[in-house]
Design a protein around this motif. Structure first.
Motif, mmCIF file in Angstrom:
data_model
loop_
_atom_site.group_PDB
_atom_site.id
_atom_site.type_symbol
_atom_site.label_atom_id
_atom_site.label_comp_id
_atom_site.label_asym_id
_atom_site.label_seq_id
_atom_site.Cartn_x
_atom_site.Cartn_y
_atom_site.Cartn_z
ATOM 1 N N SER A 191 0.847 -1.186 0.000
ATOM 2 C CA SER A 191 0.000 0.000 0.000
ATOM 3 C C SER A 191 0.885 1.239 0.000
ATOM 4 O O SER A 191 1.714 1.416 0.892
ATOM 5 N N ALA A 192 0.717 2.088 -1.005
ATOM 6 C CA ALA A 192 1.601 3.236 -1.194
ATOM 7 C C ALA A 192 1.040 4.500 -0.541
ATOM 8 O O ALA A 192 -0.161 4.760 -0.595
ATOM 9 N N TYR A 193 1.934 5.262 0.066
ATOM 10 C CA TYR A 193 1.631 6.586 0.598
ATOM 11 C C TYR A 193 2.479 7.561 -0.203
ATOM 12 O O TYR A 193 3.707 7.494 -0.151
ATOM 13 N N LEU A 194 1.848 8.452 -0.945
ATOM 14 C CA LEU A 194 2.586 9.353 -1.824
ATOM 15 C C LEU A 194 2.890 10.670 -1.123
ATOM 16 O O LEU A 194 2.025 11.240 -0.456
ATOM 17 N N ASP A 195 4.108 11.138 -1.288
ATOM 18 C CA ASP A 195 4.509 12.452 -0.801
ATOM 19 C C ASP A 195 5.139 13.182 -1.976
ATOM 20 O O ASP A 195 6.361 13.190 -2.151
ATOM 21 N N ARG A 196 4.292 13.775 -2.789
ATOM 22 C CA ARG A 196 4.734 14.445 -4.012
ATOM 23 C C ARG A 196 5.709 15.575 -3.692
ATOM 24 O O ARG A 196 6.707 15.765 -4.390
ATOM 25 N N ASP A 197 5.433 16.338 -2.633
ATOM 26 C CA ASP A 197 6.304 17.467 -2.290
ATOM 27 C C ASP A 197 7.731 17.014 -1.988
ATOM 28 O O ASP A 197 8.683 17.714 -2.295
ATOM 29 N N ALA A 198 7.863 15.846 -1.384
ATOM 30 C CA ALA A 198 9.190 15.302 -1.066
ATOM 31 C C ALA A 198 9.707 14.381 -2.172
ATOM 32 O O ALA A 198 10.794 13.820 -2.041
ATOM 33 N N ASN A 199 8.925 14.211 -3.244
ATOM 34 C CA ASN A 199 9.290 13.340 -4.357
ATOM 35 C C ASN A 199 9.599 11.920 -3.873
ATOM 36 O O ASN A 199 10.616 11.324 -4.235
ATOM 37 N N THR A 200 8.705 11.379 -3.024
ATOM 38 C CA THR A 200 8.908 10.031 -2.504
ATOM 39 C C THR A 200 7.600 9.260 -2.458
ATOM 40 O O THR A 200 6.514 9.830 -2.335
ATOM 41 N N ILE A 201 7.741 7.961 -2.546
ATOM 42 C CA ILE A 201 6.646 7.028 -2.321
ATOM 43 C C ILE A 201 7.031 6.252 -1.072
ATOM 44 O O ILE A 201 8.145 5.719 -0.980
ATOM 45 N N LEU A 202 6.138 6.222 -0.103
ATOM 46 C CA LEU A 202 6.422 5.595 1.185
ATOM 47 C C LEU A 202 5.560 4.358 1.384
ATOM 48 O O LEU A 202 4.431 4.289 0.880
ATOM 49 N N PHE A 203 6.094 3.410 2.128
ATOM 50 C CA PHE A 203 5.381 2.187 2.478
ATOM 51 C C PHE A 203 5.698 1.860 3.930
ATOM 52 O O PHE A 203 6.783 2.179 4.413
ATOM 53 N N LEU A 204 4.771 1.215 4.602
ATOM 54 C CA LEU A 204 5.092 0.613 5.887
ATOM 55 C C LEU A 204 5.494 -0.821 5.603
ATOM 56 O O LEU A 204 4.854 -1.512 4.799
ATOM 57 N N THR A 205 6.560 -1.258 6.236
ATOM 58 C CA THR A 205 7.087 -2.598 6.011
ATOM 59 C C THR A 205 7.450 -3.222 7.354
ATOM 60 O O THR A 205 7.457 -2.551 8.374
ATOM 61 N N ASP A 206 7.727 -4.493 7.334
ATOM 62 C CA ASP A 206 8.025 -5.228 8.557
ATOM 63 C C ASP A 206 9.489 -5.653 8.554
ATOM 64 O O ASP A 206 9.952 -6.275 7.592
ATOM 65 N N ALA A 207 10.199 -5.321 9.612
ATOM 66 C CA ALA A 207 11.631 -5.621 9.707
ATOM 67 C C ALA A 207 11.911 -7.116 9.674
ATOM 68 O O ALA A 207 13.036 -7.524 9.386
ATOM 69 N N ARG A 208 10.911 -7.943 9.937
ATOM 70 C CA ARG A 208 11.116 -9.400 9.954
ATOM 71 C C ARG A 208 11.005 -10.020 8.560
ATOM 72 O O ARG A 208 11.167 -11.225 8.415
ATOM 73 N N ARG A 209 10.736 -9.218 7.559
ATOM 74 C CA ARG A 209 10.575 -9.731 6.197
ATOM 75 C C ARG A 209 11.852 -9.523 5.395
ATOM 76 O O ARG A 209 12.655 -8.644 5.681
ATOM 77 N N HIS A 210 12.010 -10.317 4.349
ATOM 78 C CA HIS A 210 13.249 -10.325 3.566
ATOM 79 C C HIS A 210 13.471 -9.070 2.728
ATOM 80 O O HIS A 210 14.600 -8.757 2.386
ATOM 81 N N LYS A 211 12.405 -8.345 2.387
ATOM 82 C CA LYS A 211 12.583 -7.207 1.488
ATOM 83 C C LYS A 211 13.542 -6.171 2.059
ATOM 84 O O LYS A 211 14.298 -5.541 1.324
ATOM 85 N N ASP A 212 13.529 -5.997 3.384
ATOM 86 C CA ASP A 212 14.432 -5.017 3.995
ATOM 87 C C ASP A 212 15.894 -5.417 3.777
ATOM 88 O O ASP A 212 16.743 -4.576 3.471
ATOM 89 N N GLU A 213 16.185 -6.697 3.927
ATOM 90 C CA GLU A 213 17.543 -7.197 3.690
ATOM 91 C C GLU A 213 17.916 -7.058 2.220
ATOM 92 O O GLU A 213 19.052 -6.687 1.886
#
Length: 161
Positions: free
Chosen positions: A38-60
């Motif tokens: 699920s994406a959270y857009l911050d156009r002013d900061a030119n970023t797309i943000l997500f909440l993620t879980d540190a226990r998942r492989h994507k962070d690594e």
């Protein structure tokens, strides 16, 4: 040309906002891995943000290779965005609290969960496909097949972000 790119950048942000969910693609060694986010857009900061879980492989995976792809798709409306960018994971507790909402409750009990992280993607470039919709696209494709021409089924642009 600059105005065209600015308009196309606006359209990319509008499509991403409308679609709301993205497949986040990371590298796991030499393999690609994708998962819906699920994406959270911050156009002013030119970023797309997500909440993620540190226990998942994507962070690594992001720590080893921060280049990612985000694929937004609304098949019913025939609208798509593919975006490449650079990702970073942080433990910004204030941002986590700011982003935490009802959808996040499906994964965590509260914003206080110590496993929640913020995944921030800074876009490099994007490509979008913006069609007038499924029915019209099918009619145009059928007409093109009969007339032996290419159908005009909407806009497709590559955009430097």
């Amino acid at each position: 040309m600059a105005n065209d790119n600015a308009g196309n950048v606006d359209r990319v942000w509008d499509l991403m906002k409308k679609i709301g969910f993205a497949m986040l693609v990371t590298r796991d060694g030499d393999k690609l891995r994708a998962r819906p986010m699920s994406a959270y857009l911050d156009r002013d900061a030119n970023t797309i943000l997500f909440l993620t879980d540190a226990r998942r492989h994507k962070d690594e995976e992001i720590a080893l290779n921060p280049s990612v792809n985000l694929s937004f798709a609304d098949a019913g409306s025939q609208k798509y965005v593919s975006l490449t960018g650079t990702a970073v994971v942080s433990n910004d507790r204030a941002k986590i609290k700011e982003l935490f909402s009802t959808p996040a409750k499906a994964w965590w009990d509260s914003a206080e969960d110590p496993n929640i992280r913020v995944l921030k993607v800074t876009p490099d470039d994007a490509e979008f496909w913006d069609s007038p919709g499924t029915v019209i696209s099918y009619v145009k494709m059928a007409a093109a097949a009969v007339t032996n021409t290419r159908p005009d089924i909407g806009e497709n642009r590559k955009v430097s972000m």
